[in-house]
Design a protein around this motif. Structure first.
Motif, PDB file in Angstrom:
ATOM      1  N   PHE A 156       0.826  -1.202   0.000  1.00 36.18           N
ATOM      2  CA  PHE A 156       0.000   0.000   0.000  1.00 36.18           C
ATOM      3  C   PHE A 156       0.857   1.247   0.000  1.00 36.18           C
ATOM      4  O   PHE A 156       0.403   2.325   0.384  1.00 36.18           O
ATOM      5  CB  PHE A 156      -0.907   0.027   1.242  1.00 36.18           C
ATOM      6  N   TYR A 157       2.094   1.106  -0.419  1.00 39.38           N
ATOM      7  CA  TYR A 157       3.006   2.244  -0.397  1.00 39.38           C
ATOM      8  C   TYR A 157       2.451   3.383  -1.234  1.00 39.38           C
ATOM      9  O   TYR A 157       2.030   3.203  -2.373  1.00 39.38           O
ATOM     10  CB  TYR A 157       4.374   1.840  -0.934  1.00 39.38           C
ATOM     11  N   ASP A 168       0.076  10.373  -4.629  1.00 37.23           N
ATOM     12  CA  ASP A 168      -1.119   9.600  -4.350  1.00 37.23           C
ATOM     13  C   ASP A 168      -2.060  10.337  -3.399  1.00 37.23           C
ATOM     14  O   ASP A 168      -3.220   9.975  -3.262  1.00 37.23           O
ATOM     15  CB  ASP A 168      -0.757   8.241  -3.734  1.00 37.23           C
ATOM     16  N   HIS A 169      -1.541  11.341  -2.726  1.00 39.66           N
ATOM     17  CA  HIS A 169      -2.354  12.075  -1.766  1.00 39.66           C
ATOM     18  C   HIS A 169      -2.934  13.349  -2.370  1.00 39.66           C
ATOM     19  O   HIS A 169      -3.461  14.189  -1.660  1.00 39.66           O
ATOM     20  CB  HIS A 169      -1.517  12.432  -0.530  1.00 39.66           C
ATOM     21  N   ILE A 170      -2.822  13.482  -3.690  1.00 40.34           N
ATOM     22  CA  ILE A 170      -3.300  14.689  -4.359  1.00 40.34           C
ATOM     23  C   ILE A 170      -4.317  14.320  -5.421  1.00 40.34           C
ATOM     24  O   ILE A 170      -4.091  13.437  -6.233  1.00 40.34           O
ATOM     25  CB  ILE A 170      -2.128  15.458  -5.012  1.00 40.34           C
ATOM     26  N   PRO A 186      -8.423  11.067   4.026  1.00 42.55           N
ATOM     27  CA  PRO A 186      -7.971   9.841   4.720  1.00 42.55           C
ATOM     28  C   PRO A 186      -9.023   8.742   4.661  1.00 42.55           C
ATOM     29  O   PRO A 186      -8.690   7.559   4.653  1.00 42.55           O
ATOM     30  CB  PRO A 186      -7.738  10.312   6.155  1.00 42.55           C
ATOM     31  N   HIS A 187     -10.304   9.146   4.624  1.00 44.75           N
ATOM     32  CA  HIS A 187     -11.387   8.163   4.537  1.00 44.75           C
ATOM     33  C   HIS A 187     -11.321   7.421   3.201  1.00 44.75           C
ATOM     34  O   HIS A 187     -11.595   6.218   3.131  1.00 44.75           O
ATOM     35  CB  HIS A 187     -12.749   8.841   4.711  1.00 44.75           C
ATOM     36  N   TYR A 188     -10.961   8.154   2.153  1.00 39.32           N
ATOM     37  CA  TYR A 188     -10.825   7.534   0.831  1.00 39.32           C
ATOM     38  C   TYR A 188      -9.712   6.488   0.857  1.00 39.32           C
ATOM     39  O   TYR A 188      -9.876   5.375   0.340  1.00 39.32           O
ATOM     40  CB  TYR A 188     -10.524   8.604  -0.222  1.00 39.32           C
ATOM     41  N   MET A 189      -8.574   6.846   1.447  1.00 39.12           N
ATOM     42  CA  MET A 189      -7.458   5.908   1.503  1.00 39.12           C
ATOM     43  C   MET A 189      -7.795   4.700   2.367  1.00 39.12           C
ATOM     44  O   MET A 189      -7.413   3.568   2.045  1.00 39.12           O
ATOM     45  CB  MET A 189      -6.211   6.619   2.038  1.00 39.12           C
ATOM     46  N   ALA A 190      -8.528   4.938   3.448  1.00 36.03           N
ATOM     47  CA  ALA A 190      -8.930   3.818   4.306  1.00 36.03           C
ATOM     48  C   ALA A 190      -9.871   2.886   3.557  1.00 36.03           C
ATOM     49  O   ALA A 190      -9.766   1.650   3.672  1.00 36.03           O
ATOM     50  CB  ALA A 190      -9.601   4.348   5.567  1.00 36.03           C
ATOM     51  N   ARG A 191     -10.782   3.472   2.782  1.00 42.82           N
ATOM     52  CA  ARG A 191     -11.708   2.650   2.000  1.00 42.82           C
ATOM     53  C   ARG A 191     -10.960   1.857   0.931  1.00 42.82           C
ATOM     54  O   ARG A 191     -11.272   0.700   0.657  1.00 42.82           O
ATOM     55  CB  ARG A 191     -12.775   3.536   1.355  1.00 42.82           C
ATOM     56  N   GLU A 192      -9.939   2.484   0.345  1.00 44.27           N
ATOM     57  CA  GLU A 192      -9.130   1.802  -0.664  1.00 44.27           C
ATOM     58  C   GLU A 192      -8.442   0.582  -0.074  1.00 44.27           C
ATOM     59  O   GLU A 192      -8.393  -0.497  -0.680  1.00 44.27           O
ATOM     60  CB  GLU A 192      -8.091   2.774  -1.228  1.00 44.27           C
TER      61      GLU A 192
END
Length: 282
Positions: free
Chosen positions: A39-40, A45-47, A58-64
Motif C-alpha cells: 500500500f506504499y 497519491d495524496h493529491i 484519509p477516509h478515501y485511503m482507508a476505504r481503498e
C-alpha cells in the motif's frame, strides 16, 4: 515449507500469474503461496488531479485499503478452492515500497521462487507489478518466474536455455534448479545465437565449447541449437516461434539472456519476449 511468493495488484495480468502459479504449485509440490500487496503511497497519491490539487481524504485511503483487503481474501479463497484445501495461502500487506516489501518477505519467509505477471507489447493491463518487473528480477536473491499476460499453464516439455559460449560456466546453475521428476521426459534446448555462423564450420574452440555443454548437461536430455540472427533477442524470438517451448531458463552472468533484457527497453525486450514464461536463475 516449499513456498511461492506472488506480488499482486489485482490487474488481469497479476490475476493470470496467480492462476498460473496455482497449476505450477500443484504439479511441483508447493505447500504454500504467499500473496503480497503493498500500500506504499507516493506524495502524488495524496493529491487529487484538479485545479485545486486538493488532498485526498484519509477516509478515501482507508476505504481503498479495505477494498484491497477484501480482494486479497477473495483471491485466497480462489486459490484454496482451486487446490482443494491442499495449499496454505498467506496474505501479506506492506506499507513499504514494492521492491523493499518483496525483499523483506524473501528474507523472513524464504520462498523458493517469486512469480510475476508481465504485460506484453500488444497488451497492457496497467499492472504496477509488471511495470517494476526488471527491478524485481535484478534485485531478487531467489529465482524469478515471469508469466506472460494471458499465458495458460502448460506442462513443461521443451525448455529453452539461451547461452553465450563466453560464459559456459554459468550452466552449473542448472544443477541448483533441482530438475523435478516431472521434467524427466523434458528436453533442454541450448541455444547459441551466432551471427558469424561459426557453427557451420566449427573450429577447435567451438568444438570444445560444445563438449563442455554436453558434459555440464550429461544428466539431462538436451540438444545444442544455433541461430544466425544478428540480434540476440530476435534470434530467441524466432526460435520460440519455430519450436514448441513451454519455459525459457535465463542463466546468470554478463552475457546471459537477463543481461540483454536489462540492457534493452522494457517494451522491446521483456514484453516482446513474454510469449513464454521465463525463469531467471540466481
Amino acid at each position: 515449507m516449499k513456498t511461492l511468493l506472488i506480488p499482486v495488484d489485482f490487474s488481469t495480468t497479476s490475476d493470470n500469474a496467480v492462476d498460473f502459479a496455482i497449476e505450477w504449485s500443484k504439479d511441483y509440490g508447493y505447500e504454500r503461496i504467499i500473496l503480497l500487496k503493498t500500500f506504499y503511497d507516493t506524495v502524488f497519491d495524496h493529491i487529487v488531479v484538479s485545479a485545486e490539487y486538493a488532498p485526498v481524504s484519509p477516509h478515501y485511503m482507508a476505504r481503498e485499503r479495505e477494498e484491497a483487503t477484501l480482494q486479497m481474501d477473495s483471491l485466497s479463497r480462489h486459490i484454496i478452492g482451486k487446490t482443494d484445501n491442499s495449499l496454505q495461502v498467506v496474505s501479506m500487506v506492506s506499507e513499504a515500497p514494492l521492491l523493499r516489501a518483496i525483499l523483506e518477505v524473501v528474507r523472513e519467509e524464504s520462498p523458493e521462487m517469486i512469480v510475476l505477471g508481465s504485460d506484453n507489447f500488444k497488451y497492457s493491463s496497467g499492472s504496477f507489478i509488471a511495470g517494476n518487473l526488471i527491478a524485481i528480477a535484478k534485485a531478487s536473491p531467489v529465482r524469478v518466474l515471469i508469466v506472460p499476460a494471458a499465458y495458460t499453464y502448460q506442462p513443461v516439455k521443451n525448455i529453452l536455455v539461451p547461452c553465450d559460449y563466453k560464459t559456459l560456466d554459468s550452466l552449473h546453475k542448472l544443477e541448483n534448479l533441482r530438475i523435478p521428476p516431472q521434467w524427466n521426459d523434458s528436453k533442454l534446448l541450448v541455444l547459441n545465437v551466432d551471427a558469424k555462423e561459426r557453427y557451420l564450420n566449427p573450429d577447435d574452440q567451438l568444438i570444445a565449447a560444445e563438449e563442455h555443454v554436453h558434459e555440464r548437461l550429461r544428466e539431462y536430455q538436451h540438444e545444442i541449437c544455433y541461430s544466425s540472427d544478428k540480434n540476440t533477442i530476435n534470434g530467441i524470438l524466432s526460435f520460440t516461434e519455430k519450436h514448441r517451448i513451454q519455459l525459457i531458463i535465463s542463466l546468470p552472468g554478463k552475457h546471459s539472456f537477463l543481461y540483454y533484457l536489462t540492457h534493452k527497453s522494457i517494451s522491446d525486450a521483456i514484453c516482446r519476449n513474454a510469449r513464454e514464461p521465463v525463469m531467471i536463475l540466481k
